[in-house]
Design an enzyme around this catalytic site. Structure first.
Site, short mmCIF file in Angstrom:
data_model
loop_
_atom_site.label_atom_id
_atom_site.label_comp_id
_atom_site.label_asym_id
_atom_site.label_seq_id
_atom_site.Cartn_x
_atom_site.Cartn_y
_atom_site.Cartn_z
N GLU A 125 33.97 35.12 39.35
CA GLU A 125 34.61 34.12 38.48
C GLU A 125 33.85 32.80 38.51
O GLU A 125 33.72 32.11 37.50
CB GLU A 125 36.07 33.94 38.88
N GLU A 145 40.56 43.09 42.28
CA GLU A 145 41.91 42.56 42.55
C GLU A 145 43.04 43.56 42.37
O GLU A 145 44.07 43.45 43.04
CB GLU A 145 42.18 41.33 41.66
#
Lengths: 267, 80
Positions: A125, A145
């Site tokens: 990210e 995730e």
């Protein structure tokens, strides 16, 4: 500060170029210390942006760019808290990291992520906030995730969607599989592919070239082509917090934290 | 047409070269994690080298539970 060396980061703004080096063993996990130093970096980047043309973000850790959020720290900090305080703590962390990532994303300089090795979760990210991603051909990218009962929470999905097609976004999000740099380059997620160990050199060469251009034009071009998807990011934050506020996540974090594998985030 | 045995031979040669093992000491049914003494990061490194060598993508989930070279070769061969 034009130069800084902390426990997790080193940066230097010199001769028109900034370099931020992530340096927290074993794999630049993003925890409270890294966040605090990133906040200082964001302030410094804003302060000295008129002095530099390009800022490179790289890693001094052999394992890679970053393995993402420090999940062991997250678990250990959350454990003694009740559910309400636990969620408040996570929300605070999320809001703070978003302020940093938005600042890097919108910085009036060209930002280049020089990536090698693992670039997972929050590390991925962070790379996606940059204007260019220069990746060593041994780099791997992943959003793991879902294994924890979560989605990426640092703006990764909206930013990835800004760069590539939905089919790939769904593949990475819903399978959690890691993508090699060659494929990432082929689909347009990686701007330039470097030979093994050469990502930083290539990023520096690119920075030298970009520095030749007029600053005002460069800033206008960036603003034109790279809007921050604020609305989707806000939606992502809310969904992340909603998912986090479930017992399954703490159970998954417990399993992760108690793993004896030094790098349990790897497949 | 490429045969699985050819893929297997190339995997053994690549692993031996990268992990500095004498050629011929690795065999198809070896548990490569144990034989090479590699950790999860090095296993990921091996995966990337194999993907780059063969020009394929191997999703991590397809390799879960795979530890011998022969099965690894069959997984790669299925994507060639």
């Amino acid at each position: 500060m034009r130069t800084f060396t902390g426990q997790a980061l080193h940066w230097e703004f010199r001769d028109g170029t900034g370099e931020l080096t992530l340096n927290r063993p074993p794999a630049n996990e993003i925890g409270q210390q890294m966040l605090e130093e990133l906040e200082h970096f964001a302030t410094a980047l804003e302060t000295f942006s008129a002095e530099i043309n390009v800022c490179i973000i790289g890693s001094a850790q052999r394992s890679g760019f970053s393995a993402g959020a420090d999940l062991r720290e997250l678990y250990n900090r959350s454990l003694p808290l009740d559910q309400k305080a636990r969620l408040a703590g996570v929300r605070d962390f999320i809001e703070r990291i978003h302020r940093v990532f938005n600042a890097i994303d919108a910085a009036p300089v060209v930002t280049i992520a020089a990536v090698h090795g693992v670039c997972f979760g929050g590390g991925f990210e962070l790379a996606l906030t940059c204007d260019l991603v220069v990746a060593d051909k041994m780099a791997r990218f992943a959003f793991p995730e879902l294994r924890l009962g979560l989605i990426p929470g640092f703006g990764g999905i909206p930013r990835l969607r800004r760069d590539v097609g939905n089919a790939l976004v769904r593949d990475l999000l819903l399978t959690g599989r890691s993508l090699n740099a060659t494929r990432a380059h082929a689909v347009g997620m990686v701007s330039q592919l470097a030979a093994e160990g050469e990502a930083l050199h290539l990023a520096r060469a690119t920075a030298t070239h970009i520095a030749k251009f007029d600053a005002a034009t460069r800033i206008a071009a960036k603003q034109f082509i790279k809007p921050i998807p604020h609305s989707e990011i806000q939606h992502e934050k809310e969904l992340f917090c909603k998912l986090f506020d479930r017992p399954t996540v703490m159970a998954a974090l417990k399993k992760f934290a108690e793993s004896t594998d030094p790098m349990p985030y790897l497949p | 047409m490429r045969k699985t045995e050819q893929t297997l031979d190339e995997i053994l040669a690549l692993a031996a070269k990268h992990f500095n093992v004498a050629p011929g000491t690795l065999v198809p049914d070896d548990d490569f994690i144990k034989k090479l003494g590699i950790n999860s990061l090095q296993a990921l490194d091996l995966l990337t080298r194999l993907e780059n060598h063969f020009g394929v993508e191997l999703p991590d989930y397809e390799l879960q539970g795979v530890s011998d070279f022969r099965t690894l070769a069959s997984r790669i061969h299925a994507r060639l």
